[in-house]
Design a protein around this motif. Structure first.
Motif, mmCIF file in Angstrom:
data_model
loop_
_atom_site.group_PDB
_atom_site.id
_atom_site.type_symbol
_atom_site.label_atom_id
_atom_site.label_comp_id
_atom_site.label_asym_id
_atom_site.label_seq_id
_atom_site.Cartn_x
_atom_site.Cartn_y
_atom_site.Cartn_z
ATOM 1 N N LEU A 90 68.450 -37.105 12.609
ATOM 2 C CA LEU A 90 68.869 -36.002 11.737
ATOM 3 C C LEU A 90 69.641 -34.927 12.494
ATOM 4 C CD1 LEU A 90 65.650 -35.556 9.564
ATOM 5 C CD2 LEU A 90 67.766 -36.696 8.922
ATOM 6 N N LYS A 91 69.358 -34.781 13.811
ATOM 7 C CA LYS A 91 70.025 -33.728 14.583
ATOM 8 C C LYS A 91 71.473 -34.072 14.916
ATOM 9 C CE LYS A 91 65.955 -31.639 16.685
ATOM 10 N NZ LYS A 91 65.181 -31.419 17.920
ATOM 11 N N LYS A 92 71.883 -35.295 14.570
ATOM 12 C CA LYS A 92 73.283 -35.652 14.798
ATOM 13 C C LYS A 92 74.213 -34.897 13.849
ATOM 14 C CE LYS A 92 72.443 -40.286 16.605
ATOM 15 N NZ LYS A 92 72.659 -41.741 16.399
ATOM 16 N N ALA A 93 73.657 -34.424 12.738
ATOM 17 C CA ALA A 93 74.448 -33.684 11.758
ATOM 18 C C ALA A 93 74.102 -32.195 11.842
ATOM 19 C CB ALA A 93 74.151 -34.196 10.359
ATOM 20 N N PRO A 94 74.998 -31.308 11.433
ATOM 21 C CA PRO A 94 74.651 -29.879 11.359
ATOM 22 C C PRO A 94 73.485 -29.653 10.399
ATOM 23 C CG PRO A 94 77.016 -30.217 11.065
ATOM 24 C CD PRO A 94 76.392 -31.565 11.046
ATOM 25 N N ARG A 95 72.788 -28.537 10.583
ATOM 26 C CA ARG A 95 71.594 -28.276 9.772
ATOM 27 C C ARG A 95 71.917 -28.264 8.280
ATOM 28 N NH1 ARG A 95 67.020 -26.564 12.237
ATOM 29 N NH2 ARG A 95 66.330 -25.670 10.259
ATOM 30 N N GLU A 145 66.555 -39.489 -9.626
ATOM 31 C CA GLU A 145 65.212 -39.126 -9.140
ATOM 32 C C GLU A 145 65.174 -39.101 -7.611
ATOM 33 O OE1 GLU A 145 62.419 -41.777 -10.827
ATOM 34 O OE2 GLU A 145 62.547 -40.912 -12.825
ATOM 35 N N LEU A 146 65.755 -40.137 -6.974
ATOM 36 C CA LEU A 146 65.782 -40.164 -5.508
ATOM 37 C C LEU A 146 66.647 -39.031 -4.965
ATOM 38 C CD1 LEU A 146 65.002 -41.581 -2.898
ATOM 39 C CD2 LEU A 146 66.991 -43.065 -3.176
ATOM 40 N N ASN A 147 67.729 -38.738 -5.627
ATOM 41 C CA ASN A 147 68.588 -37.633 -5.191
ATOM 42 C C ASN A 147 67.837 -36.300 -5.250
ATOM 43 O OD1 ASN A 147 71.186 -36.871 -4.265
ATOM 44 N ND2 ASN A 147 71.653 -36.037 -6.274
ATOM 45 N N GLU A 148 67.013 -36.111 -6.287
ATOM 46 C CA GLU A 148 66.202 -34.890 -6.387
ATOM 47 C C GLU A 148 65.203 -34.801 -5.237
ATOM 48 O OE1 GLU A 148 64.362 -34.825 -10.177
ATOM 49 O OE2 GLU A 148 66.249 -34.645 -11.296
ATOM 50 N N ILE A 149 64.603 -35.944 -4.866
ATOM 51 C CA ILE A 149 63.629 -35.939 -3.750
ATOM 52 C C ILE A 149 64.325 -35.574 -2.437
ATOM 53 C CG2 ILE A 149 62.131 -37.434 -2.380
ATOM 54 C CD1 ILE A 149 61.487 -38.926 -5.008
ATOM 55 N N ILE A 150 65.517 -36.107 -2.211
ATOM 56 C CA ILE A 150 66.235 -35.828 -0.957
ATOM 57 C C ILE A 150 66.608 -34.349 -0.844
ATOM 58 C CG2 ILE A 150 68.373 -36.295 0.306
ATOM 59 C CD1 ILE A 150 68.225 -39.167 -0.807
ATOM 60 N N TRP A 151 67.027 -33.757 -1.962
ATOM 61 C CA TRP A 151 67.514 -32.371 -1.951
ATOM 62 C C TRP A 151 66.455 -31.362 -2.387
ATOM 63 C CZ3 TRP A 151 72.332 -30.885 -0.230
ATOM 64 C CH2 TRP A 151 73.242 -31.918 0.007
ATOM 65 N N ALA A 152 65.188 -31.787 -2.563
ATOM 66 C CA ALA A 152 64.161 -30.894 -3.115
ATOM 67 C C ALA A 152 63.902 -29.684 -2.207
ATOM 68 C CB ALA A 152 62.867 -31.659 -3.347
ATOM 69 N N ARG A 153 63.941 -29.885 -0.888
ATOM 70 C CA ARG A 153 63.639 -28.798 0.054
ATOM 71 C C ARG A 153 64.897 -28.198 0.673
ATOM 72 N NH1 ARG A 153 59.022 -31.477 3.769
ATOM 73 N NH2 ARG A 153 60.568 -33.155 3.796
ATOM 74 N N GLY A 154 66.023 -28.428 0.030
ATOM 75 C CA GLY A 154 67.265 -27.838 0.509
ATOM 76 C C GLY A 154 68.050 -28.798 1.398
ATOM 77 N N ALA A 155 69.238 -28.358 1.768
ATOM 78 C CA ALA A 155 70.123 -29.204 2.582
ATOM 79 C C ALA A 155 69.678 -29.291 4.035
ATOM 80 C CB ALA A 155 71.554 -28.656 2.509
ATOM 81 N N GLU A 156 68.889 -28.310 4.521
ATOM 82 C CA GLU A 156 68.512 -28.275 5.931
ATOM 83 C C GLU A 156 67.196 -28.989 6.228
ATOM 84 O OE1 GLU A 156 68.478 -24.301 7.326
ATOM 85 O OE2 GLU A 156 70.565 -23.892 6.766
#
Length: 202
Positions: A90-95, A145-156
Motif C-alpha cells: 500500500l505504501k507504493k502509492a501516495p496516501r 457493495e465491494l466498492n463501498e467496503i474499499i472506500w468506507a474509511r476514506g482514500a487513505e
C-alpha cells in the motif's frame, strides 16, 4: 277516535308487509356495500402499480437496479478468494490514492488467480456439456457493495484484507481453426463474500 283507529291499523299490519320492508332495507344496505366495495377496488387498482414500482427503489442506498439483479442471479461458475494487502504494497502509492490502488490490485489479483473456469459448450447433437477451459480476455466488474467496503474509511485507509466471491458468466466460446474450443471470453463479477442481496452459496 280517528287517531286511535289509525294506530290500531298500523299495529295490525300483516307480517308479509313487514317482511317486504325488511327485504327492501337489506337490498338498500347491500347496494351501499356494493358501491363501497367498487370504490375500494378502483382505489386498489390505482394503488397497485405504485406499490409495484416502489419494490425497486429509484433512489437511496437500498436501490437495486435491474442490471444488478441480473448480474447477481445469472452466472455459470463461482470462486472464493481472500486477498491480503501488506503495508509495503500500500505504501507504493501516495496516501490519498491507496483506496484507488486497492481497487486496481483487486482487478489484477482476480485476473491472475482465476485462470480456468467451467462453462457450457454445445456438443454434437445440440447437447450442452460443461468443460473446464482457460479464460481469455476477462472482463472484471467490481460490485457497488465491494466498492463501498474499499472506500468506507476514506482514500487513505483502505481495508488490509478482503474476502471475495467471484461470479463467472461466460459470454463467448473461443474456437481454433478446426472449431475446437480453446477458451472462454467471460465476465468476472467481484463481490464481497457476505452480501445482503445474494446468499453466500448457490
Amino acid at each position: 277516535m280517528a287517531s286511535q283507529e289509525v294506530v290500531e291499523i298500523r299495529e295490525a299490519k300483516p307480517t308479509s308487509a313487514v317482511v317486504e320492508e325488511e327485504e327492501e332495507e337489506k337490498e338498500k344496505e347491500a347496494e351501499v356495500k356494493g358501491e363501497v366495495e367498487e370504490t375500494k377496488e378502483e382505489e386498489e387498482e390505482h394503488v397497485k402499480p405504485l406499490a409495484e414500482r416502489r419494490k425497486i427503489r429509484r433512489r437511496g442506498p437500498k436501490k437495486i437496479p435491474e442490471i444488478l439483479v441480473e448480474k447477481y442471479q445469472d452466472f455459470d461458475d463461482e470462486r472464493f478468494l481472500t486477498l491480503h494487502f501488506s503495508p509495503k504494497l500500500l505504501k507504493k502509492a501516495p496516501r490519498w490514492k491507496r483506496a484507488k490502488r486497492v481497487a486496481k490490485y483487486v482487478r489484477e489479483f482476480v485476473a491472475k488467480y482465476v485462470k480456468y473456469i467451467e462453462g457450457p459448450i454445445e456438443a454434437e447433437g445440440g447437447v450442452k456439456r460443461r468443460v473446464k477451459l482457460r479464460v481469455i480476455e476477462p472482463k472484471i466488474w467490481i460490485s457497488p457493495e465491494l466498492n463501498e467496503i474499499i472506500w468506507a474509511r476514506g482514500a487513505e485507509n483502505p481495508p488490509k484484507k478482503l474476502r471475495l466471491r467471484i461470479l463467472i458468466k461466460v459470454d463467448e466460446v473461443v474456437r481454433d481453426a478446426e472449431q475446437k474450443p480453446i477458451g472462454f471470453k467471460a465476465e468476472l463479477r467481484v463481490l464481497p463474500l457476505i452480501s445482503k442481496r445474494i446468499p453466500a452459496g448457490r
